[in-house]
Design a protein around this motif. Structure first.
Motif, PDB file in Angstrom:
ATOM      1  N   TRP A 180       0.803  -1.234   0.000  1.00  0.00           N
ATOM      2  CA  TRP A 180       0.000   0.000   0.000  1.00  0.00           C
ATOM      3  C   TRP A 180       0.830   1.275   0.000  1.00  0.00           C
ATOM      4  O   TRP A 180       0.263   2.371   0.043  1.00  0.00           O
ATOM      5  N   SER A 183       2.492   2.692  -2.418  1.00  0.00           N
ATOM      6  CA  SER A 183       2.239   3.508  -3.615  1.00  0.00           C
ATOM      7  C   SER A 183       0.836   4.106  -3.616  1.00  0.00           C
ATOM      8  O   SER A 183       0.580   5.042  -4.354  1.00  0.00           O
ATOM      9  N   ARG A 184      -0.074   3.554  -2.795  1.00  0.00           N
ATOM     10  CA  ARG A 184      -1.456   4.059  -2.781  1.00  0.00           C
ATOM     11  C   ARG A 184      -1.827   4.733  -1.467  1.00  0.00           C
ATOM     12  O   ARG A 184      -3.021   4.956  -1.214  1.00  0.00           O
ATOM     13  N   ALA A 185      -0.865   5.012  -0.624  1.00  0.00           N
ATOM     14  CA  ALA A 185      -1.194   5.663   0.647  1.00  0.00           C
ATOM     15  C   ALA A 185      -1.981   6.945   0.371  1.00  0.00           C
ATOM     16  O   ALA A 185      -1.669   7.670  -0.566  1.00  0.00           O
ATOM     17  N   PRO A 186      -3.002   7.223   1.176  1.00  0.00           N
ATOM     18  CA  PRO A 186      -3.936   8.304   0.835  1.00  0.00           C
ATOM     19  C   PRO A 186      -3.463   9.718   1.164  1.00  0.00           C
ATOM     20  O   PRO A 186      -4.149  10.676   0.806  1.00  0.00           O
ATOM     21  N   SER A 187      -2.343   9.872   1.818  1.00  0.00           N
ATOM     22  CA  SER A 187      -1.778  11.214   2.006  1.00  0.00           C
ATOM     23  C   SER A 187      -0.268  11.065   2.062  1.00  0.00           C
ATOM     24  O   SER A 187       0.242   9.968   2.290  1.00  0.00           O
ATOM     25  N   LEU A 188       0.435  12.176   1.858  1.00  0.00           N
ATOM     26  CA  LEU A 188       1.899  12.081   1.888  1.00  0.00           C
ATOM     27  C   LEU A 188       2.395  11.769   3.295  1.00  0.00           C
ATOM     28  O   LEU A 188       3.382  11.058   3.467  1.00  0.00           O
ATOM     29  N   LYS A 230       1.971   8.139   3.712  1.00  0.00           N
ATOM     30  CA  LYS A 230       2.964   7.432   2.883  1.00  0.00           C
ATOM     31  C   LYS A 230       4.314   7.407   3.615  1.00  0.00           C
ATOM     32  O   LYS A 230       4.971   6.364   3.691  1.00  0.00           O
ATOM     33  N   GLU A 251     -18.158   4.843   3.999  1.00  0.00           N
ATOM     34  CA  GLU A 251     -17.283   3.894   3.295  1.00  0.00           C
ATOM     35  C   GLU A 251     -16.003   3.618   4.078  1.00  0.00           C
ATOM     36  O   GLU A 251     -15.527   2.484   4.115  1.00  0.00           O
ATOM     37  N   MET A 287     -14.671   0.062   5.518  1.00  0.00           N
ATOM     38  CA  MET A 287     -13.330  -0.491   5.270  1.00  0.00           C
ATOM     39  C   MET A 287     -12.688  -0.910   6.596  1.00  0.00           C
ATOM     40  O   MET A 287     -12.062  -1.969   6.687  1.00  0.00           O
ATOM     41  N   LEU A 313       8.611  14.357  -5.441  1.00  0.00           N
ATOM     42  CA  LEU A 313       7.442  13.493  -5.249  1.00  0.00           C
ATOM     43  C   LEU A 313       7.495  12.256  -6.133  1.00  0.00           C
ATOM     44  O   LEU A 313       7.304  11.123  -5.668  1.00  0.00           O
ATOM     45  N   GLU A 357      -0.299  20.163   0.426  1.00  0.00           N
ATOM     46  CA  GLU A 357       0.565  19.154  -0.225  1.00  0.00           C
ATOM     47  C   GLU A 357      -0.255  18.012  -0.821  1.00  0.00           C
ATOM     48  O   GLU A 357       0.080  17.479  -1.881  1.00  0.00           O
ATOM     49  N   ASP A 358      -1.317  17.627  -0.125  1.00  0.00           N
ATOM     50  CA  ASP A 358      -2.104  16.496  -0.617  1.00  0.00           C
ATOM     51  C   ASP A 358      -2.989  16.880  -1.799  1.00  0.00           C
ATOM     52  O   ASP A 358      -3.159  16.090  -2.731  1.00  0.00           O
ATOM     53  N   THR A 382      -0.749  16.813  -4.665  1.00  0.00           N
ATOM     54  CA  THR A 382      -0.273  15.462  -5.008  1.00  0.00           C
ATOM     55  C   THR A 382      -1.369  14.617  -5.640  1.00  0.00           C
ATOM     56  O   THR A 382      -1.143  13.935  -6.646  1.00  0.00           O
ATOM     57  N   PHE A 383      -2.540  14.665  -5.052  1.00  0.00           N
ATOM     58  CA  PHE A 383      -3.559  13.674  -5.395  1.00  0.00           C
ATOM     59  C   PHE A 383      -4.645  14.204  -6.334  1.00  0.00           C
ATOM     60  O   PHE A 383      -5.423  13.434  -6.872  1.00  0.00           O
ATOM     61  N   GLU A 417      -2.383   5.044  -9.797  1.00  0.00           N
ATOM     62  CA  GLU A 417      -2.105   4.246  -8.599  1.00  0.00           C
ATOM     63  C   GLU A 417      -1.952   5.152  -7.374  1.00  0.00           C
ATOM     64  O   GLU A 417      -2.571   4.934  -6.337  1.00  0.00           O
ATOM     65  N   MET A 418      -1.155   6.186  -7.532  1.00  0.00           N
ATOM     66  CA  MET A 418      -0.877   7.065  -6.400  1.00  0.00           C
ATOM     67  C   MET A 418      -2.145   7.773  -5.907  1.00  0.00           C
ATOM     68  O   MET A 418      -2.341   7.971  -4.713  1.00  0.00           O
ATOM     69  N   PHE A 452      -5.390   6.898  -6.350  1.00  0.00           N
ATOM     70  CA  PHE A 452      -6.600   6.099  -6.323  1.00  0.00           C
ATOM     71  C   PHE A 452      -7.544   6.403  -5.146  1.00  0.00           C
ATOM     72  O   PHE A 452      -8.724   6.681  -5.336  1.00  0.00           O
ATOM     73  N   LEU A 453      -7.018   6.377  -3.919  1.00  0.00           N
ATOM     74  CA  LEU A 453      -7.931   6.520  -2.776  1.00  0.00           C
ATOM     75  C   LEU A 453      -8.562   7.896  -2.720  1.00  0.00           C
ATOM     76  O   LEU A 453      -9.758   8.040  -2.455  1.00  0.00           O
ATOM     77  N   GLN A 454      -7.743   8.912  -2.994  1.00  0.00           N
ATOM     78  CA  GLN A 454      -8.269  10.288  -2.936  1.00  0.00           C
ATOM     79  C   GLN A 454      -9.290  10.536  -4.041  1.00  0.00           C
ATOM     80  O   GLN A 454     -10.219  11.327  -3.867  1.00  0.00           O
ATOM     81  N   TYR A 498     -12.554   8.187  -3.130  1.00  0.00           N
ATOM     82  CA  TYR A 498     -13.286   8.620  -1.934  1.00  0.00           C
ATOM     83  C   TYR A 498     -12.925  10.068  -1.638  1.00  0.00           C
ATOM     84  O   TYR A 498     -12.146  10.348  -0.730  1.00  0.00           O
TER      85      TYR A 498
END
Ligand SMILES: [Fe+2]
Ligand SMILES: [Fe+2]
Lengths: 308, 256
Positions: free
Chosen positions: A51, A53-58, A61, A174, A178, B17, B73-74, B77-78, B243-244, B246-248, B251
């Motif tokens: 996970w 590469s897919r972490a939802p915030s820096l 991550k 959601e 999870m 990044l 930052e987010d 990024t996202f 990929e990076m 996806f979650l943001q 959701y």
């Protein structure tokens, strides 16, 4: 040192050091336990790295990368501790790659959603701490000292994992789903981390006598349940066990039957990710062969130049 | 001026990044545990630098046009799509084999050390501050990647030819690092940014010295790939973002 002295030493809570005489069976038990522990740290990187590469915030991550990196470090300390017993790290690692060595079966479960990263930190690192804190007082000095360093970091991991769960249970419907889903999938495997029930744990008595083990599997499991259930309640997660209830008389939680057939199946290689985990370790090792060879060749060139 | 500064700082943030994102993919898959730890550590530093630069970029953008909502930052990024990313193409080259990873890192680290050193003299205190902190990390990264270039270049026959091939694959992405455009020209003349072309000779000297010691030859400058700074990216880039982010994306508006 001899057998009598050794027994007295251990009974006296003194540390056995690498150069001390020790019974063969003690050495063997330690090599097995420490190397399995090291392998678990290394294989344990994979489900969580899944996970990064897919972490939802820096911020998440960075925390996750640091955590997985810590686990690699734990693997290193533990391999070093094992090496003090006269074995080679590469030989131990090859046993893992060939499927001959065991590692904690929990890492054969998949990380399916982001909350799994929370659940692993909270439950899996949490259970690991329960198992490992007593090892800080283990009779074998290098193992005990490695555990002191490891435990400090594990408690960070546990808090960070709980924090992920907390934020998600306070979030959207959601996110809550999870978090509950992760709880449902990781709860029972986490309880299995303490090993088979006391009646079915043949080596435990000897390990207790040697001060390698301090508490029985069932004692540690009970401690973990007693500690974790209130935490789950605090963040509104349901423990997936219909039989779970507080017992006034014992002052502990009663909990349901663990499916030991699943435990045995996963240990034998039948877990959802056993094949993938070993394949990933083997791929990294094989892909890295030329790199390791180059490093060795270069070091040899440099040292022969220096002595010339 | 803040809008220029936003765009300029965004480039630095995106470089860090994207490189950090790539290195994160390698965690758990290194050739040996020590190197797994080292590459993850370098990746972590890149993510840390990205957070600093991107946060600053967001504030600079907001200062330039306060009617825009502040992007943190987010958000940067996202929630940007590929054309809005302005990293150099070098950092988005795939990890490939270990030689590719090291070649990319080595060529980039040589640039990053020089750029960050120059940026410590920026007239903008915040930029100078981030550069001063980052340059220490970059020097360590350069030391690490240089050591691997030496080991691989002057290791075995196989490692030598693999390292040479990796260098050749990354080389077309070098020139872009030193490209001058209107933005870098204004940044340099106003004293808060750097003219990248001025870094080139020091870069050449540093790279050439290590390559020579590693018995590697410097690839020819046949082709140069460009476009990262203006949002024109490689094919793999969209997948990396998918990929990076996806979650943001799946959701939106959640706390994590
Ligand atoms: Fe660990
Ligand atoms: Fe941990």
């Amino acid at each position: 040192m001899n057998s009598t002295l050794f027994d007295a030493y251990v009974a006296d809570e003194k540390k056995i050091e690498p150069k001390d005489w020790m019974p063969d069976a003690y050495r063997k038990t330690l090599v097995r336990q420490i190397s399995q522990h090291a392998h678990s740290e290394v294989v344990g990187m994979l489900p969580e790295a899944n996970w990064i590469s897919r972490a939802p915030s820096l911020k998440r991550k960075a925390i996750l990368m640091a955590k997985v990196q810590d686990e690699a470090g734990h693997g290193l300390y533990l391999y070093s501790a094992a090496e003090t017993l006269g074995v080679e790290r590469d030989d131990l690692y090859l046993d893992l790659l060939e499927g001959k060595a065991k590692y904690s079966s929990i890492f054969n479960y998949p990380t399916q959603n982001w909350a799994d990263i929370g659940a692993i930190g909270w439950l899996v690192d949490g259970a690991a701490i329960m198992n490992q804190v007593p090892l800080c007082k283990c009779s074998y000095g290098p193992y005990a000292r490695a555990m002191v360093r490891v435990c400090k970091e594990e408690s960070f991991h546990q808090r960070q994992g709980f924090q992920i769960m907390l934020v998600m249970t306070e979030g959207s419907a959601e996110q809550k789903a999870m978090a509950q889903d992760a709880m449902n999938r990781w709860w029972w495997p986490a309880l299995m981390m303490f090993g088979p029930p006391d009646g079915d744990s043949p080596n435990s008595a000897q390990s207790m006598k040697w001060n390698i083990k301090r508490f029985s599997n069932d004692e540690l499991r009970q401690k973990f349940v007693d500690m974790t259930v209130p935490q789950a309640e605090l963040i509104g997660l349901t423990v997936p066990d219909a039989d779970l209830k507080w017992n006034e008389q014992t002052g502990h939680y009663d909990f349901g039957e663990i499916d030991w057939s699943e435990f045995k199946r996963v240990i034998k290689g039948g877990g959802p990710c056993n094949v993938e985990r070993l394949a990933a370790c083997n791929k990294a090792w094989n892909d890295g062969a030329w790199v390791r060879q180059a490093a060795t060749a270069y070091a040899e060139k440099k040292s022969s130049n220096a002595t010339r | 001026m803040s809008k220029d500064q936003f765009e300029y700082v965004l480039r630095a943030g995106d470089d860090a990044l994207i490189l950090g994102q790539q290195l994160g993919l390698l965690t758990g898959h290194g050739p040996v545990i020590e190197e797994d730890i080292a590459l993850t550590n370098i990746g972590l530093d890149q993510i840390g630098q990205a957070r600093a630069w991107l946060s600053l970029a967001g504030r600079l953008e907001h200062a330039a046009s306060s009617e825009l909502t502040l992007r943190d930052e987010d958000a940067l990024t996202f929630l940007r799509d590929a054309p809005e990313f302005c990293n150099c193409l070098l950092v988005e080259r795939p990890n490939g084999d270990f030689g590719d990873t090291i070649a990319r890192q080595f060529l980039y680290d040589n640039y990053a050390v020089l750029w960050l050193e120059a940026m410590t003299a920026s007239s903008n205190d915040e930029m100078a501050g981030i550069a001063a902190k980052s340059v220490k990390e970059a020097r360590y990264h350069l030391q690490h990647s240089s050591r691997w270039v030496l080991r691989l270049g002057d290791g075995t026959t196989e490692s030598h030819s693999r390292m040479q091939a990796s260098l050749g694959r990354m080389w077309p992405y070098v020139n872009e690092l030193f490209d001058v455009d209107e933005l870098t020209t204004r940044a340099a003349s106003e004293g808060w940014g750097v003219d990248p072309s001025k870094l080139r000779s020091a870069w050449d000297a540093g790279v050439n010295a290590v390559l020579a010691e590693a018995t590697l030859s410097r690839p020819d400058d046949d082709f140069s790939m460009r476009g990262g700074r203006t949002g024109s990216h490689t094919e793999a880039f969209g997948f990396m973002l998918a990929e990076m982010q996806f979650l943001q994306r799946a959701y939106p508006d959640c706390n994590w």
